[in-house]
Design a protein around this motif. Structure first.
Motif, mmCIF file in Angstrom:
data_model
loop_
_atom_site.group_PDB
_atom_site.id
_atom_site.type_symbol
_atom_site.label_atom_id
_atom_site.label_comp_id
_atom_site.label_asym_id
_atom_site.label_seq_id
_atom_site.Cartn_x
_atom_site.Cartn_y
_atom_site.Cartn_z
ATOM 1 N N UNK B 46 0.827 -1.206 0.000
ATOM 2 C CA UNK B 46 0.000 0.000 0.000
ATOM 3 C C UNK B 46 0.862 1.258 0.000
ATOM 4 N N UNK B 47 0.456 2.227 -0.840
ATOM 5 C CA UNK B 47 1.184 3.499 -0.919
ATOM 6 C C UNK B 47 0.322 4.668 -0.424
ATOM 7 N N UNK B 48 -0.832 4.865 -1.042
ATOM 8 C CA UNK B 48 -1.653 6.043 -0.738
ATOM 9 C C UNK B 48 -3.127 5.713 -0.903
ATOM 10 N N UNK B 49 -3.947 6.386 -0.107
ATOM 11 C CA UNK B 49 -5.401 6.304 -0.234
ATOM 12 C C UNK B 49 -5.932 7.719 -0.394
ATOM 13 N N UNK B 50 -6.876 7.910 -1.309
ATOM 14 C CA UNK B 50 -7.512 9.215 -1.499
ATOM 15 C C UNK B 50 -9.016 8.999 -1.541
ATOM 16 N N UNK B 51 -9.760 9.824 -0.802
ATOM 17 C CA UNK B 51 -11.212 9.652 -0.699
ATOM 18 C C UNK B 51 -11.921 10.440 -1.790
ATOM 19 N N UNK B 52 -13.188 10.151 -1.976
ATOM 20 C CA UNK B 52 -13.947 10.727 -3.091
ATOM 21 C C UNK B 52 -14.081 12.229 -2.994
ATOM 22 N N UNK B 65 -3.775 12.430 -7.568
ATOM 23 C CA UNK B 65 -4.927 13.287 -7.793
ATOM 24 C C UNK B 65 -6.127 12.414 -8.121
ATOM 25 N N UNK B 66 -7.307 12.951 -7.846
ATOM 26 C CA UNK B 66 -8.536 12.183 -8.011
ATOM 27 C C UNK B 66 -9.586 13.126 -8.590
ATOM 28 N N UNK B 67 -10.003 12.863 -9.809
ATOM 29 C CA UNK B 67 -10.997 13.706 -10.480
ATOM 30 C C UNK B 67 -12.225 12.845 -10.759
ATOM 31 N N UNK B 68 -13.251 12.993 -9.932
ATOM 32 C CA UNK B 68 -14.443 12.148 -10.064
ATOM 33 C C UNK B 68 -15.307 12.575 -11.252
ATOM 34 N N UNK B 69 -15.055 13.767 -11.781
ATOM 35 C CA UNK B 69 -15.785 14.185 -12.988
ATOM 36 C C UNK B 69 -15.189 13.504 -14.213
ATOM 37 N N UNK B 70 -13.875 13.520 -14.301
ATOM 38 C CA UNK B 70 -13.184 12.829 -15.396
ATOM 39 C C UNK B 70 -13.127 11.329 -15.169
ATOM 40 N N UNK B 71 -13.423 10.889 -13.953
ATOM 41 C CA UNK B 71 -13.318 9.484 -13.559
ATOM 42 C C UNK B 71 -11.891 8.989 -13.778
ATOM 43 N N UNK B 72 -10.971 9.723 -13.143
ATOM 44 C CA UNK B 72 -9.559 9.438 -13.377
ATOM 45 C C UNK B 72 -8.740 9.789 -12.133
ATOM 46 N N UNK B 73 -7.707 8.972 -11.907
ATOM 47 C CA UNK B 73 -6.703 9.285 -10.903
ATOM 48 C C UNK B 73 -5.342 9.281 -11.581
#
Lengths: 116, 113
Positions: B46-52, B65-73
């Motif tokens: 495990x390295x990193x966790x990012x929430x919605x 980075x986490x972009x829920x609009x683009x549905x991409x990390x």
């Protein structure tokens, strides 16, 4: 502190045989998950157990079964082995079960199963 | 159907450069996304966790980075080193019941000295 330990590390079985894989979680971790990883693919979820209860099951046939013991160790059993069951079987432990949103998985180094 | 896509082609970069790995997903409402590193013959680490509801997370030379609009990390490793060479897996946990992480196939990173 010991990490997740799995045994055996390697195993060769013949089609139709049965196999039992074992996993000891990190001390204090109550949840154990099992994953199957075929070469070149990501781990595929098989089971999760938390406090000795099954909390999740992946899309695997009934030939696959598991259980968790009072000391939180776990066994994965596979019956009637097929050639396609050849894979790396990974066990992971975590502090919490499926509803633990802040619990990363801590993996062992797996059991390499070869079915001939 | 639900899909997690990571580039199956290996990423080759020169030491010292920034490596950027991509994880795209479809038909998920992720509760969180995780990144793991896997070396040959070893289990993922495990390295990193990012929430919605988070846009970015950093840890030492790592940034997610986490972009829920683009549905991409996007997963970045700055000042990359040959020791960073490994396969990097992203994993999503679906919200609304099951939080069991589902893994992508991973992308191999090779850092050349």
């Amino acid at each position: 502190d010991a990490g997740v330990t799995q045994s055996p590390t390697h195993l060769i079985k013949t089609r139709g045989q049965q196999v039992t894989l074992r996993c000891s979680p990190i001390s204090g971790h109550k949840s154990v998950s099992w994953y199957q990883q075929v070469l070149g693919q990501g781990p595929q979820f098989i089971f999760q157990y938390y406090e000795k209860e099954e909390r999740g099951r992946g899309n695997f046939p009934d030939r696959f079964s598991a259980r968790q013991f009072p000391n939180y160790s776990s066994e994965l059993n596979v019956n009637a082995l097929l050639l396609g069951d050849s894979a790396l079987y990974l066990c992971a432990s975590s502090l919490e079960g499926v509803r633990g949103r802040n619990s990363p998985l801590h993996f062992g180094n797996g059991t390499r199963l070869t079915v001939t | 159907s639900q899909k997690i896509e990571q580039n199956s082609e290996a990423l080759n970069i020169q030491e010292g450069k920034t490596a950027t790995l991509t994880c795209n997903y479809t038909n998920y409402s992720p509760a969180y996304l995780q990144w793991y590193r896997q070396d040959p013959g070893r289990g993922p680490v495990f390295l990193l966790l990012i929430r919605e509801n988070e846009k970015e997370k950093r840890k030492e030379r790592l940034k997610v980075t986490f972009d829920t609009t683009l549905k991409q990390s996007l997963f970045h490793i700055t000042a990359s080193q040959p020791a960073d060479s490994a396969t990097y897996l992203c994993a999503l946990a679906q919200s609304g019941g099951s939080y069991i992480p589902t893994f992508g196939r991973g992308t191999s990173l090779i850092v050349h000295p």
